[in-house]
Design a protein around this motif. Structure first.
Motif, PDB file in Angstrom:
ATOM      1  N   GLU A  48       4.602 -64.807 124.494  1.00 54.04           N
ATOM      2  CA  GLU A  48       4.222 -64.537 123.100  1.00 54.04           C
ATOM      3  C   GLU A  48       2.812 -65.062 122.839  1.00 54.04           C
ATOM      4  OE1 GLU A  48       5.857 -62.965 120.283  1.00 54.04           O
ATOM      5  OE2 GLU A  48       3.789 -63.309 119.683  1.00 54.04           O
ATOM      6  N   THR A  49       1.985 -64.253 122.178  1.00 51.69           N
ATOM      7  CA  THR A  49       0.622 -64.703 121.892  1.00 51.69           C
ATOM      8  C   THR A  49       0.482 -65.346 120.510  1.00 51.69           C
ATOM      9  OG1 THR A  49       0.230 -62.369 121.434  1.00 51.69           O
ATOM     10  CG2 THR A  49      -0.771 -63.259 123.426  1.00 51.69           C
ATOM     11  N   SER A  50       1.383 -65.034 119.588  1.00 49.86           N
ATOM     12  CA  SER A  50       1.256 -65.569 118.234  1.00 49.86           C
ATOM     13  C   SER A  50       1.871 -66.977 118.150  1.00 49.86           C
ATOM     14  CB  SER A  50       1.961 -64.623 117.245  1.00 49.86           C
ATOM     15  OG  SER A  50       2.265 -65.300 116.061  1.00 49.86           O
TER      16      SER A  50
ATOM     17  N   GLY B 185       7.018 -60.470 123.872  1.00 54.46           N
ATOM     18  CA  GLY B 185       6.841 -60.076 122.471  1.00 54.46           C
ATOM     19  C   GLY B 185       8.160 -60.184 121.716  1.00 54.46           C
ATOM     20  N   GLY B 186       8.702 -61.376 121.653  1.00 56.14           N
ATOM     21  CA  GLY B 186      10.055 -61.578 121.120  1.00 56.14           C
ATOM     22  C   GLY B 186      10.165 -61.646 119.607  1.00 56.14           C
ATOM     23  N   GLY B 187       9.071 -61.433 118.884  1.00 55.71           N
ATOM     24  CA  GLY B 187       9.145 -61.439 117.415  1.00 55.71           C
ATOM     25  C   GLY B 187       9.711 -62.744 116.895  1.00 55.71           C
TER      26      GLY B 187
ATOM     27  N   PRO C 278      16.557 -55.664 116.521  1.00 51.18           N
ATOM     28  CA  PRO C 278      17.283 -56.944 116.444  1.00 51.18           C
ATOM     29  C   PRO C 278      17.456 -57.436 115.011  1.00 51.18           C
ATOM     30  CG  PRO C 278      15.429 -57.105 117.976  1.00 51.18           C
ATOM     31  CD  PRO C 278      15.313 -55.786 117.293  1.00 51.18           C
TER      32      PRO C 278
ATOM     33  N   TYR D  28      -0.421 -60.399 113.839  1.00 53.59           N
ATOM     34  CA  TYR D  28       0.718 -61.234 114.237  1.00 53.59           C
ATOM     35  C   TYR D  28       0.458 -62.727 114.017  1.00 53.59           C
ATOM     36  CZ  TYR D  28       3.339 -57.272 115.771  1.00 53.59           C
ATOM     37  OH  TYR D  28       4.039 -56.104 115.773  1.00 53.59           O
TER      38      TYR D  28
ATOM     39  N   ASN E 211      11.124 -55.327 123.745  1.00 51.03           N
ATOM     40  CA  ASN E 211      11.460 -54.401 122.656  1.00 51.03           C
ATOM     41  C   ASN E 211      10.279 -54.313 121.701  1.00 51.03           C
ATOM     42  OD1 ASN E 211      13.344 -52.716 121.137  1.00 51.03           O
ATOM     43  ND2 ASN E 211      13.253 -54.338 119.600  1.00 51.03           N
ATOM     44  N   GLU E 212       9.767 -53.121 121.512  1.00 50.37           N
ATOM     45  CA  GLU E 212       8.594 -52.898 120.649  1.00 50.37           C
ATOM     46  C   GLU E 212       7.432 -53.827 120.999  1.00 50.37           C
ATOM     47  OE1 GLU E 212       8.618 -51.491 116.733  1.00 50.37           O
ATOM     48  OE2 GLU E 212      10.793 -51.511 116.582  1.00 50.37           O
ATOM     49  N   PHE E 213       7.198 -54.002 122.290  1.00 47.45           N
ATOM     50  CA  PHE E 213       6.025 -54.768 122.745  1.00 47.45           C
ATOM     51  C   PHE E 213       4.894 -53.816 123.144  1.00 47.45           C
ATOM     52  CE2 PHE E 213       3.858 -56.158 126.695  1.00 47.45           C
ATOM     53  CZ  PHE E 213       2.982 -57.054 126.117  1.00 47.45           C
TER      54      PHE E 213
ATOM     55  N   PHE F  99       8.232 -58.881 109.822  1.00 48.29           N
ATOM     56  CA  PHE F  99       9.597 -58.373 109.956  1.00 48.29           C
ATOM     57  C   PHE F  99      10.442 -58.477 108.688  1.00 48.29           C
ATOM     58  CE2 PHE F  99       8.142 -60.453 113.888  1.00 48.29           C
ATOM     59  CZ  PHE F  99       7.937 -59.317 114.641  1.00 48.29           C
TER      60      PHE F  99
ATOM     61  N   THR G 273      12.804 -54.150 112.884  1.00 51.89           N
ATOM     62  CA  THR G 273      13.071 -53.772 114.273  1.00 51.89           C
ATOM     63  C   THR G 273      14.576 -53.836 114.537  1.00 51.89           C
ATOM     64  OG1 THR G 273      12.804 -56.062 114.954  1.00 51.89           O
ATOM     65  CG2 THR G 273      10.831 -54.671 115.050  1.00 51.89           C
TER      66      THR G 273
ATOM     67  N   LEU H 277       4.718 -67.118 115.647  1.00 54.15           N
ATOM     68  CA  LEU H 277       5.999 -66.579 116.111  1.00 54.15           C
ATOM     69  C   LEU H 277       6.621 -67.456 117.201  1.00 54.15           C
ATOM     70  CD1 LEU H 277       5.285 -62.748 115.975  1.00 54.15           C
ATOM     71  CD2 LEU H 277       6.778 -64.076 114.493  1.00 54.15           C
TER      72      LEU H 277
HETATM   73  N1  SAH Z   1      10.598 -57.662 119.998  1.00 59.29           N
HETATM   74  C1  SAH Z   1      10.528 -58.079 118.609  1.00 59.29           C
HETATM   75  C2  SAH Z   1       9.127 -57.999 118.008  1.00 59.29           C
HETATM   76  C3  SAH Z   1       8.340 -56.737 118.170  1.00 59.29           C
HETATM   77  S1  SAH Z   1       6.756 -56.850 117.405  1.00 59.29           S
HETATM   78  C4  SAH Z   1      11.534 -57.307 117.794  1.00 59.29           C
HETATM   79  O1  SAH Z   1      12.037 -56.315 118.278  1.00 59.29           O
HETATM   80  O2  SAH Z   1      11.813 -57.693 116.650  1.00 59.29           O
HETATM   81  C5  SAH Z   1       5.640 -57.175 118.727  1.00 59.29           C
HETATM   82  C6  SAH Z   1       5.717 -58.564 119.318  1.00 59.29           C
HETATM   83  O3  SAH Z   1       4.777 -58.619 120.408  1.00 59.29           O
HETATM   84  C7  SAH Z   1       5.344 -59.706 118.400  1.00 59.29           C
HETATM   85  O4  SAH Z   1       6.145 -60.810 118.703  1.00 59.29           O
HETATM   86  C8  SAH Z   1       3.871 -59.953 118.771  1.00 59.29           C
HETATM   87  O5  SAH Z   1       3.402 -61.230 118.412  1.00 59.29           O
HETATM   88  C9  SAH Z   1       3.931 -59.757 120.270  1.00 59.29           C
HETATM   89  N2  SAH Z   1       2.673 -59.431 120.934  1.00 59.29           N
HETATM   90  C10 SAH Z   1       1.713 -58.568 120.542  1.00 59.29           C
HETATM   91  N3  SAH Z   1       0.724 -58.484 121.458  1.00 59.29           N
HETATM   92  C11 SAH Z   1       1.100 -59.328 122.474  1.00 59.29           C
HETATM   93  C12 SAH Z   1       0.521 -59.678 123.740  1.00 59.29           C
HETATM   94  N4  SAH Z   1      -0.618 -59.160 124.149  1.00 59.29           N
HETATM   95  N5  SAH Z   1       1.199 -60.541 124.531  1.00 59.29           N
HETATM   96  C13 SAH Z   1       2.381 -61.075 124.152  1.00 59.29           C
HETATM   97  N6  SAH Z   1       2.970 -60.771 122.958  1.00 59.29           N
HETATM   98  C14 SAH Z   1       2.341 -59.928 122.153  1.00 59.29           C
END
Ligand code: SAH
Length: 333
Positions: free
Chosen positions: A113-115, A82-84, A50, A34, A150-152, A40, A48, A118
């Motif tokens: 968010e950790t990245s 994890g808002g992508g 969204p 990430y 979502n997908e976190f 994406f 994903t 992003l």
């Molecule tokens: N929700 C978004 C992205 C999903 S991908 C969508 O549906 O499009 C996973 C997301 O989680 C990415 O933004 C990634 O950087 C973040 N992520 C991964 N590990 C994480 C952590 N430990 N803490 C916070 N965010 C994290």
């Protein structure tokens, strides 16, 4: 092929400890992935919800207004983990803008968010002065919250165990003759065999942290996953929209595991939350995505495009069934 940074970190770990457990391996791979890649969209590795359609974030926006009213939350904050690229939050905020009372009561928008990469993209997309960016849910104050992920959870590390006779042994990765392989102690194993047990301690810990923050409010967890343990490995890597070898080009492919919804439900149950689980298809249809699609077709007329988006989100053979929506809620009693 030159070694990736993630691979070097993993090799260092193996040098020190002889082997690396799957959770440590995933933690390193996901962090590098990430931080440095564009995951994406068509040009990236996967798409994903969204990204498929604005309707996804809009339906979650409707859920927010309904839940906020139902729980009589009054002043509250929104949290997305994890808002992508920030599309879900952007669509959610646009869809809820017309509700003045809801908006006047919306205090802060926390994006966890950790990245760093992003985070910057999210800041541009969300573009709201109430936005606050943090690394961990720990940094969000306790209170009245609506939380979305979502997908976190699928990106959080898992451990894997394999049954040998009557005992379970942890699966690790070793460096064998300059090649990474899965192993148990000193034996090389095929992880696609049956009798593999997965647990994600990190997911359960994360869920507990979220629960602690959620004094009053609700959360939506949307992900692909199961209620009954599959007894097989769900660890997978994806690159350029195709499955990829987990042990190759580490840090440049997305690594995930299916989410154990039963385990998450147990955590929230024990902490006094109500829960309801359904499929993504049913959730979106209940929120009125069909009506929204019709309206969009009337307005912008791209019938084929919109029907295709709708189909991808709700059809059982697309994302409609594999993806689950877990809703947990806690009333302030
Ligand atoms: N929700 C978004 C992205 C999903 S991908 C969508 O549906 O499009 C996973 C997301 O989680 C990415 O933004 C990634 O950087 C973040 N992520 C991964 N590990 C994480 C952590 N430990 N803490 C916070 N965010 C994290």
């Amino acid at each position: 092929m030159p070694k990736t940074q993630a691979q070097n970190e993993i090799l260092n770990y193996i040098k020190q400890h002889k082997a690396i457990p799957i959770d440590e391996f995933m933690r390193i791979a996901v962090k590098h992935y990430y931080a440095n890649n564009e995951p994406f969209g068509e040009q990236g590795d996967f798409i994903t919800s969204p990204e498929i359609s604005q309707m996804f974030g809009e339906m979650i926006g409707i859920w927010c207004i309904q839940t906020w009213r139902k729980l009589k939350l009054e002043k509250f904050s929104l949290v997305e983990i994890g808002g992508g690229k920030g599309l879900l939050m952007k669509d959610l905020l646009r869809a809820t803008k017309h509700d003045k009372v809801f908006n006047d009561n919306l205090d802060k928008i926390y994006m966890v968010e950790t990245s760093e990469r992003l985070k910057q993209i999210q800041q541009q997309e969300v573009n709201d002065e109430r936005g606050c960016w943090v690394d961990h849910i720990d940094q969000v104050p306790e209170g009245n919250l609506l939380v979305i992920a979502n997908e976190f959870f699928d990106a959080l590390p898992i451990k894997q165990y394999k049954k040998i006779g009557e005992s379970w042994k942890e699966i690790v990765v070793v460096d064998k003759d300059d090649k990474l392989s899965f192993a148990l102690d000193n034996h090389v194993v095929d992880i696609h065999d049956k009798d593999i047990l997965e647990t994600s301690l990190e997911s359960l810990e994360y869920a507990k942290c979220i629960a602690k923050k959620l004094v009053h409010g609700a959360m939506l967890i949307i992900d692909y996953g199961y209620l009954k343990k599959p007894n097989a490995s769900t660890l997978q890597a994806v690159k350029n929209h195709k499955f990829h070898d987990v042990l190759k080009d580490i840090g440049n492919a997305d690594i995930t595991a299916h989410v154990d919804f039963a385990a998450l439900i147990e955590v929230f149950n024990e902490l006094g939350f109500e829960n309801h689980i359904t499929t993504q298809g049913d959730f979106l249809l209940d929120q009125g995505i069909g009506i929204r699609a019709k309206k969009l077709i009337e307005n912008v007329a791209k019938e084929k495009v919109i029907m295709n988006q709708l189909n991808r989100l709700v059809h059982p053979e697309q994302m409609g069934e594999l993806f689950k929506v877990l809703e947990v809620a806690k009333e302030n009693k």
